[in-house]
Design an enzyme around this catalytic site. Structure first.
Site, PDB file in Angstrom:
ATOM      1  CE  LYS A 115      -4.387   0.652  -0.119  1.00 46.31           C
ATOM      2  NZ  LYS A 115      -5.728   0.037  -0.223  1.00 46.31           N
ATOM      3  CG  ASP A 169      -7.093   3.270  -0.978  1.00 48.44           C
ATOM      4  OD1 ASP A 169      -7.658   2.312  -0.834  1.00 48.44           O
ATOM      5  OD2 ASP A 169      -7.087   4.093  -0.096  1.00 48.44           O
TER       6      ASP A 169
HETATM    7  P1  NAD Z   1     -13.998   7.743  -2.171  1.00 48.43           P
HETATM    8  O1  NAD Z   1     -12.850   8.994  -2.070  1.00 48.43           O
HETATM    9  O2  NAD Z   1     -14.301   7.193  -3.657  1.00 48.43           O
HETATM   10  O3  NAD Z   1     -15.156   7.724  -1.267  1.00 48.43           O
HETATM   11  C1  NAD Z   1     -14.972   7.877   0.284  1.00 48.43           C
HETATM   12  C2  NAD Z   1     -16.450   8.537   0.846  1.00 48.43           C
HETATM   13  O4  NAD Z   1     -16.258   8.757   1.901  1.00 48.43           O
HETATM   14  C3  NAD Z   1     -16.521   9.815  -0.172  1.00 48.43           C
HETATM   15  O5  NAD Z   1     -18.115   9.790  -0.078  1.00 48.43           O
HETATM   16  C4  NAD Z   1     -16.352  10.684   1.420  1.00 48.43           C
HETATM   17  O6  NAD Z   1     -17.277  11.841   1.364  1.00 48.43           O
HETATM   18  C5  NAD Z   1     -16.877   9.498   2.575  1.00 48.43           C
HETATM   19  N1  NAD Z   1     -16.378  10.092   3.685  1.00 48.43           N
HETATM   20  C6  NAD Z   1     -14.939  10.649   4.079  1.00 48.43           C
HETATM   21  N2  NAD Z   1     -14.814  10.737   5.345  1.00 48.43           N
HETATM   22  C7  NAD Z   1     -16.248  10.575   6.016  1.00 48.43           C
HETATM   23  C8  NAD Z   1     -17.018  10.737   7.186  1.00 48.43           C
HETATM   24  N3  NAD Z   1     -16.229  11.126   8.119  1.00 48.43           N
HETATM   25  N4  NAD Z   1     -18.297  10.219   7.322  1.00 48.43           N
HETATM   26  C9  NAD Z   1     -18.749   9.612   6.243  1.00 48.43           C
HETATM   27  N5  NAD Z   1     -18.247   9.713   5.025  1.00 48.43           N
HETATM   28  C10 NAD Z   1     -17.169  10.325   4.773  1.00 48.43           C
HETATM   29  O7  NAD Z   1     -13.154   6.434  -1.918  1.00 48.43           O
HETATM   30  P2  NAD Z   1     -13.439   4.825  -2.143  1.00 48.43           P
HETATM   31  O8  NAD Z   1     -12.640   4.601  -3.261  1.00 48.43           O
HETATM   32  O9  NAD Z   1     -14.715   4.666  -2.162  1.00 48.43           O
HETATM   33  O10 NAD Z   1     -12.985   4.160  -0.720  1.00 48.43           O
HETATM   34  C11 NAD Z   1     -13.503   4.138   0.555  1.00 48.43           C
HETATM   35  C12 NAD Z   1     -13.128   3.017   1.295  1.00 48.43           C
HETATM   36  O11 NAD Z   1     -13.182   1.746   0.549  1.00 48.43           O
HETATM   37  C13 NAD Z   1     -11.641   3.109   1.727  1.00 48.43           C
HETATM   38  O12 NAD Z   1     -11.512   2.605   3.217  1.00 48.43           O
HETATM   39  C14 NAD Z   1     -11.053   2.183   0.863  1.00 48.43           C
HETATM   40  O13 NAD Z   1      -9.661   1.851   1.166  1.00 48.43           O
HETATM   41  C15 NAD Z   1     -11.939   1.195   0.565  1.00 48.43           C
HETATM   42  N6  NAD Z   1     -11.820   0.289  -0.665  1.00 48.43           N
HETATM   43  C16 NAD Z   1     -11.871   0.796  -1.773  1.00 48.43           C
HETATM   44  C17 NAD Z   1     -11.577   0.096  -3.030  1.00 48.43           C
HETATM   45  C18 NAD Z   1     -11.713   0.848  -4.456  1.00 48.43           C
HETATM   46  O14 NAD Z   1     -11.638  -0.045  -5.251  1.00 48.43           O
HETATM   47  N7  NAD Z   1     -12.374   2.077  -4.394  1.00 48.43           N
HETATM   48  C19 NAD Z   1     -11.347  -1.031  -2.756  1.00 48.43           C
HETATM   49  C20 NAD Z   1     -11.117  -1.659  -1.792  1.00 48.43           C
HETATM   50  C21 NAD Z   1     -11.184  -0.835  -0.681  1.00 48.43           C
END
Ligand code: NAD
Length: 419
Positions: free
Chosen positions: A106, A146
């Site tokens: 990561k 990410d």
């Molecule tokens: P993203 O940036 O697209 O979305 C994150 C969302 O969380 C946004 O809507 C943001 O406003 C919201 N957020 C941030 N702080 C917040 C809070 N305090 N309360 C409520 N909402 C809040 O990111 P993503 O890619 O969707 O990733 C989200 C999670 O999923 C992370 O933990 C990431 O590691 C995990 N993840 C993502 C992927 C991927 O392919 N995108 C894969 C595996 C895991």
């Protein structure tokens, strides 16, 4: 969000909990709890106004016993060495849980990307790619998107690497746009595996997913796609969603896709739907729903918030959304949690498909991608349930770690200890 738990300590606790159920030599256990190496570096770039600015960046390579290191790159002001180490470990356990031939890695840059112009972000990303160049490669370490990174950043990393190496090697990074070698279905893959995990766990518990009420915390890539697929493919009823600006709740449910369009247009889900009531993130976590999907960042639910959870089932789209104390509370309260290392593994699984396609220079249809993803997630869920029952594990997370640790330990043992 709570910030009481250090995510790296949480990871180590999760490994210890699972290792207690199996026979792992002490010397090997230490190896399973720390990254093999961490790059910490400073990226100095020229800003648009001509000034220079320096940003701290990290890449952790956790474990490579099962294949090249694999994991995303995050741009966020809260990125830290320990966070990156934890996330790299979760990747190693995730790739082992779903049995794809990778280790875990990561990376991250300490930056609020919303304060940078497109040109500044490009220079920052290319500077990071240059620092990463000796470490990465399609057989060494394969970054991916990410939080706050996506196809654009991955295309820049690929281009920088290929230019410096004077080669074409699209598999050096995944999550690229289709014209740069990206896979069909990659953008929706994390949400899709979250939806599949929800379907499988409801089935296992003898509950009906059709008509089940759902609350989703975090409405970015992972959360919004999961919400839309839960509605469109399974007939579930999304009643509440939130983002960093707050949340909305409509007891009768709403169109999850339209809520995402509203967020795209206005920057937040807040204000969507005439019938919606505005709620806080804490209130969303306590709603009386059938399924709760945390899809924001780590440590979203601590022990106190876990006491307020009314849902019977949690499916973790985010990485590390529960502190270990919260896990303990929910296990005691008989709330079933499908852990991140299975539920959100769709992202890395379709990244694996992208890498396979890049290496073969032969591209699949989205239908084939989705079929192969479904097979892998369902097989992984069956493996988790088998371990849960046969080891009498306290919860699904421990069961998933048991499966993953056994695979990593076996790979290590088969390679032999050298020198
Ligand atoms: P993203 O940036 O697209 O979305 C994150 C969302 O969380 C946004 O809507 C943001 O406003 C919201 N957020 C941030 N702080 C917040 C809070 N305090 N309360 C409520 N909402 C809040 O990111 P993503 O890619 O969707 O990733 C989200 C999670 O999923 C992370 O933990 C990431 O590691 C995990 N993840 C993502 C992927 C991927 O392919 N995108 C894969 C595996 C895991």
């Amino acid at each position: 969000m709570t910030d009481e738990a250090n995510p790296f300590e949480s990871l180590q606790e999760q490994v210890d909990d699972a290792a207690a159920h199996i026979d792992v030599a002490d010397g090997l256990l230490e190896r399973l709890k720390r990254p093999e190496r961490v790059l910490e570096t400073n990226l100095t770039i020229r800003m648009d106004d001509g000034s220079l600015e320096t940003f701290r960046a990290y890449r952790a390579q956790f474990n490579g016993d099962r294949g090249p290191y694999k994991g995303g790159i995050r741009y966020h002001p809260d990125v830290s060495r320990d966070e990156v180490k934890a996330l790299s470990g979760w990747m190693a356990y995730k790739t082992a849980t779903v049995d794809i031939p990778y280790g875990g890695g990561k990376g991250g840059i300490v930056v609020d990307p919303t304060t940078l112009s497109g040109g500044e972000l490009e220079r920052l990303t290319r500077a990071f790619a240059e620092e990463l160049r000796p470490l990465i490669g399609e057989d060494r370490d394969i970054p991916a998107p990410d939080v706050n990174t996506g196809q654009r950043e991955m295309n820049w990393i690929k281009d920088t690497y290929e230019t410096l190496e004077n080669t074409t090697e699209p598999g050096v990074v995944t999550g690229k746009s289709p014209d740069s070698g990206g896979s069909a279905g990659r953008v929706r893959a994390t949400g899709r595996s979250t939806m599949l995990a929800a379907r499988e766990v409801f089935d296992y518990l003898g509950k009906r997913i059709e008509g089940a009420t759902v609350a989703v915390q975090g409405y970015g890539n992972a959360g919004s796609v999961a919400a839309r697929l839960l509605e469109s493919e399974l007939g579930a009823n999304v009643v509440a969603v939130s983002d960093s600006s707050g949340g909305i709740y409509t007891p009768g449910g709403f169109d999850a896709a339209a809520a995402k369009e509203h967020k795209n247009e206005t920057g937040s889900v807040v204000g969507f739907g005439d019938a919606s009531e505005e709620i806080t993130n804490e209130e969303l976590l306590g709603l009386d729903v059938d399924l709760l999907v945390p899809a924001a960042l780590e440590n979203a639910i601590d022990a106190d918030l876990a006491e307020t959870v009314s849902a019977d089932v949690i499916v973790e789209a985010a990485n590390g959304p529960l502190t270990p104390d919260a896990d303990g509370v929910l296990t005691e309260r008989d709330v079933h949690v499908v852990p991140d290392i299975l539920a959100n593994a769709g992202g890395v699984t379709v990244s694996y498909f992208e890498w396979v396609q890049n290496r073969q220079r032969f591209y699949w249809t989205e239908e084939r991608v989705n079929e192969e993803l479904e097979r892998i997630i369902c097989d992984a869920f069956d493996g988790l349930v088998t371990a849960y029952e046969s080891y009498d594990a306290p919860n699904f997370r421990t069961a998933a770690y048991i499966v993953a640790i056994e695979r990593i330990v076996d790979a290590h043992a088969e390679s032999g200890t050298w020198p």
